[in-house]
Design a protein around this motif. Sequence first.
Motif, PDB file in Angstrom:
ATOM      1  N   ILE A  86      65.405  55.076 -57.688  1.00  0.00           N
ATOM      2  CA  ILE A  86      64.464  54.032 -58.097  1.00  0.00           C
ATOM      3  C   ILE A  86      65.046  53.276 -59.284  1.00  0.00           C
ATOM      4  O   ILE A  86      65.587  53.889 -60.213  1.00  0.00           O
ATOM      5  N   LEU A  87      64.921  51.964 -59.252  1.00  0.00           N
ATOM      6  CA  LEU A  87      65.290  51.118 -60.389  1.00  0.00           C
ATOM      7  C   LEU A  87      64.092  50.301 -60.805  1.00  0.00           C
ATOM      8  O   LEU A  87      63.452  49.652 -59.966  1.00  0.00           O
ATOM      9  N   VAL A  88      63.798  50.332 -62.101  1.00  0.00           N
ATOM     10  CA  VAL A  88      62.785  49.439 -62.676  1.00  0.00           C
ATOM     11  C   VAL A  88      63.508  48.480 -63.611  1.00  0.00           C
ATOM     12  O   VAL A  88      64.037  48.884 -64.642  1.00  0.00           O
ATOM     13  N   ASN A 138      60.960  44.956 -59.995  1.00  0.00           N
ATOM     14  CA  ASN A 138      61.294  43.990 -61.033  1.00  0.00           C
ATOM     15  C   ASN A 138      60.046  43.650 -61.834  1.00  0.00           C
ATOM     16  O   ASN A 138      58.967  43.481 -61.253  1.00  0.00           O
ATOM     17  N   ILE A 139      60.188  43.528 -63.135  1.00  0.00           N
ATOM     18  CA  ILE A 139      59.072  43.084 -63.958  1.00  0.00           C
ATOM     19  C   ILE A 139      59.115  41.567 -64.033  1.00  0.00           C
ATOM     20  O   ILE A 139      59.996  40.981 -64.666  1.00  0.00           O
ATOM     21  N   ALA A 140      58.184  40.923 -63.359  1.00  0.00           N
ATOM     22  CA  ALA A 140      58.029  39.472 -63.431  1.00  0.00           C
ATOM     23  C   ALA A 140      56.892  39.191 -64.413  1.00  0.00           C
ATOM     24  O   ALA A 140      56.813  39.834 -65.459  1.00  0.00           O
ATOM     25  N   VAL A 182      56.137  43.481 -60.256  1.00  0.00           N
ATOM     26  CA  VAL A 182      54.807  43.465 -60.860  1.00  0.00           C
ATOM     27  C   VAL A 182      54.746  42.266 -61.797  1.00  0.00           C
ATOM     28  O   VAL A 182      55.735  41.922 -62.447  1.00  0.00           O
ATOM     29  N   CYS A 183      53.589  41.656 -61.838  1.00  0.00           N
ATOM     30  CA  CYS A 183      53.397  40.432 -62.631  1.00  0.00           C
ATOM     31  C   CYS A 183      52.251  40.665 -63.611  1.00  0.00           C
ATOM     32  O   CYS A 183      51.085  40.383 -63.300  1.00  0.00           O
ATOM     33  N   PRO A 184      52.564  41.188 -64.797  1.00  0.00           N
ATOM     34  CA  PRO A 184      51.508  41.471 -65.766  1.00  0.00           C
ATOM     35  C   PRO A 184      50.947  40.196 -66.388  1.00  0.00           C
ATOM     36  O   PRO A 184      51.631  39.171 -66.506  1.00  0.00           O
TER      37      PRO A 184
END
Length: 257
Positions: A86-88, A138-140, A182-184
Amino acid sequence: MKGIKGKVVIVTGGAQGIGRATCEAFICHGAKVVIADINKEVGKKTEQELKKKGGAVLYVETDTANESSVSNMVKKTTEMFGRVDILVNGAAVFIMRGIEATVDEWRRIMDVNIMGYALCVKHVVPEMVKVGKGAIINIASTSSFIAQPKYLTYNATKAAVANMTRCMALDLAEHNIRVNSVCPGTVWTKNGEEFIMKTMGLNREQADLHPEIGGAHMLKRTADPEEIASVIVFLASDEASFMTAENVMVDGGYTAQ
């Protein structure tokens, strides 16, 4: 969460904020975690704190904008844990500028927020192919999809992340590697607190009440990092095994209004 125990997870930007909360969440579900972060002091401290909680944790000093650094991080991960599942992708810089942004500011934010994500994916995918599957998150941001005043530099990079996610998902599906983002909305992290305090002079209680911050969300507050981390872990798990190419809004209803 099904399918997390024993998996090897790399979290870039994992030393603080959403990244740290994500590391903790994976550890709670029995994963082995690599904290890839450029801040050595905070990274080592986080590593020691999470080890005290019983986690299998490794800190690797990593500049995601530097390919040699990324390659070294993946090498150290496999030397320690034998694989990557897993890659974050969370490491980012927060350069909030409009059209007055300098060339150096543009290059810096693009190198980290776009190229950094691409380099990490490039170097983990061969390890995931060996395993036969993988998950990349990916953190969008909500900023991937909306216009905000004087946020041109940041929003441009986050918009790129949203479409990179879809393109990566298409290219990697043949290898059984899922890619989501994910789009916080606004998250109350140390960096967020410092930015809001510097620009607006507000503490969290005041920020939650402010119509342009907490009040801009349907839930009328900012998020805790843990609330974002829980969605990241879900997307990495077998619970989300038929999800790929999605940009998942975790924004308290911000973009739906």
